[in-house]
Motif scaffolding. Structure first.
Motif, PDB file in Angstrom:
ATOM      1  N   PRO A 138      -6.682  12.187  -5.954  1.00  0.00           N
ATOM      2  CA  PRO A 138      -7.399  13.461  -5.829  1.00  0.00           C
ATOM      3  C   PRO A 138      -6.930  14.225  -4.582  1.00  0.00           C
ATOM      4  CG  PRO A 138      -8.937  11.609  -6.008  1.00  0.00           C
ATOM      5  CD  PRO A 138      -7.574  11.040  -5.869  1.00  0.00           C
ATOM      6  N   THR A 139      -6.951  15.536  -4.669  1.00  0.00           N
ATOM      7  CA  THR A 139      -6.505  16.350  -3.533  1.00  0.00           C
ATOM      8  C   THR A 139      -7.616  17.170  -2.898  1.00  0.00           C
ATOM      9  OG1 THR A 139      -5.850  18.132  -5.034  1.00  0.00           O
ATOM     10  CG2 THR A 139      -4.141  16.539  -4.381  1.00  0.00           C
ATOM     11  N   SER A 140      -8.756  17.230  -3.544  1.00  0.00           N
ATOM     12  CA  SER A 140      -9.852  18.016  -2.949  1.00  0.00           C
ATOM     13  C   SER A 140     -11.176  17.332  -3.159  1.00  0.00           C
ATOM     14  CB  SER A 140      -9.892  19.414  -3.536  1.00  0.00           C
ATOM     15  OG  SER A 140     -10.099  19.370  -4.925  1.00  0.00           O
TER      16      SER A 140
ATOM     17  N   ALA B  59      -3.986   3.722  -5.718  1.00  0.00           N
ATOM     18  CA  ALA B  59      -5.279   3.048  -5.575  1.00  0.00           C
ATOM     19  C   ALA B  59      -5.843   3.282  -4.179  1.00  0.00           C
ATOM     20  CB  ALA B  59      -5.145   1.555  -5.860  1.00  0.00           C
ATOM     21  N   PHE B  60      -5.004   3.121  -3.162  1.00  0.00           N
ATOM     22  CA  PHE B  60      -5.466   3.355  -1.793  1.00  0.00           C
ATOM     23  C   PHE B  60      -5.743   4.841  -1.562  1.00  0.00           C
ATOM     24  CE2 PHE B  60      -3.198  -0.686  -0.190  1.00  0.00           C
ATOM     25  CZ  PHE B  60      -4.291  -1.451  -0.538  1.00  0.00           C
ATOM     26  N   GLY B  61      -4.951   5.701  -2.172  1.00  0.00           N
ATOM     27  CA  GLY B  61      -5.188   7.142  -2.036  1.00  0.00           C
ATOM     28  C   GLY B  61      -6.532   7.548  -2.625  1.00  0.00           C
TER      29      GLY B  61
ATOM     30  N   GLY C 202       0.783  -1.224   0.000  1.00  0.00           N
ATOM     31  CA  GLY C 202       0.000   0.000   0.000  1.00  0.00           C
ATOM     32  C   GLY C 202       0.812   1.270   0.000  1.00  0.00           C
ATOM     33  N   GLU C 203       2.132   1.165   0.127  1.00  0.00           N
ATOM     34  CA  GLU C 203       2.945   2.372   0.205  1.00  0.00           C
ATOM     35  C   GLU C 203       3.530   2.810  -1.133  1.00  0.00           C
ATOM     36  OE1 GLU C 203       6.007   1.817   3.118  1.00  0.00           O
ATOM     37  OE2 GLU C 203       4.816   2.871   4.594  1.00  0.00           O
ATOM     38  N   GLY C 204       3.552   1.937  -2.107  1.00  0.00           N
ATOM     39  CA  GLY C 204       4.216   2.315  -3.341  1.00  0.00           C
ATOM     40  C   GLY C 204       3.508   1.795  -4.570  1.00  0.00           C
ATOM     41  N   GLY C 205       3.951   2.289  -5.704  1.00  0.00           N
ATOM     42  CA  GLY C 205       3.430   1.834  -6.983  1.00  0.00           C
ATOM     43  C   GLY C 205       1.939   2.030  -7.122  1.00  0.00           C
TER      44      GLY C 205
ATOM     45  N   THR D  86     -11.005   8.908 -13.602  1.00  0.00           N
ATOM     46  CA  THR D  86      -9.936   9.748 -14.143  1.00  0.00           C
ATOM     47  C   THR D  86      -8.624   9.524 -13.392  1.00  0.00           C
ATOM     48  OG1 THR D  86     -11.493  11.424 -14.897  1.00  0.00           O
ATOM     49  CG2 THR D  86      -9.215  12.135 -14.572  1.00  0.00           C
ATOM     50  N   HIS D  87      -8.712   9.473 -12.069  1.00  0.00           N
ATOM     51  CA  HIS D  87      -7.493   9.303 -11.275  1.00  0.00           C
ATOM     52  C   HIS D  87      -6.914   7.896 -11.403  1.00  0.00           C
ATOM     53  CE1 HIS D  87      -7.011  13.244  -9.475  1.00  0.00           C
ATOM     54  NE2 HIS D  87      -8.335  13.305  -9.461  1.00  0.00           N
ATOM     55  N   TYR D  88      -7.767   6.882 -11.510  1.00  0.00           N
ATOM     56  CA  TYR D  88      -7.246   5.529 -11.748  1.00  0.00           C
ATOM     57  C   TYR D  88      -6.510   5.474 -13.081  1.00  0.00           C
ATOM     58  CZ  TYR D  88      -9.369   2.903  -7.881  1.00  0.00           C
ATOM     59  OH  TYR D  88      -9.691   2.403  -6.655  1.00  0.00           O
ATOM     60  N   ILE D  89      -7.080   6.058 -14.104  1.00  0.00           N
ATOM     61  CA  ILE D  89      -6.449   6.050 -15.432  1.00  0.00           C
ATOM     62  C   ILE D  89      -5.128   6.812 -15.412  1.00  0.00           C
ATOM     63  CG2 ILE D  89      -6.671   6.941 -17.797  1.00  0.00           C
ATOM     64  CD1 ILE D  89      -9.706   6.251 -17.534  1.00  0.00           C
TER      65      ILE D  89
END
Length: 86
Positions: A84-86, A31-33, A23-26, A76-79
């Motif tokens: 996302p930040t907001s 995905a977790f974010g 969950g910390e990389g790649g 969009t973010h998965y692709i």
């Protein structure tokens, strides 16, 4: 004559898979974010519903619009491999 030997494999994982424990990389990191962001959005939406004065029709409309917005943002973010930040 023997066929050419394949190139040696790298000793360490590719950069996309590195970055610490699960969950910390790649791909797992973003995905977790994305999932964490989506849960935060859901919590905020539900909190707003509890304090709102929507009619059943307004609730149905707002919920459908919220779901479409979240789904599009997540897709969009998965692709893009971003969070996302907001």
């Amino acid at each position: 004559m023997l066929p050419a030997r394949p190139p040696a494999r790298p000793a360490s994982p590719p950069a996309a898979l590195a970055g610490g424990y699960y969950g910390e990389g790649g791909i797992q990191k973003y995905a977790f974010g994305i999932e964490n962001w989506a849960f935060d959005q859901y919590d905020a939406f539900i909190a707003d519903l509890r304090t709102g004065t929507r009619t059943p029709a307004q609730l149905k409309t707002d919920l459908a619009a919220w779901q479409q917005s979240i789904a599009q943002t997540v897709k969009t973010h998965y692709i893009n491999g971003t969070i996302p930040t907001s």
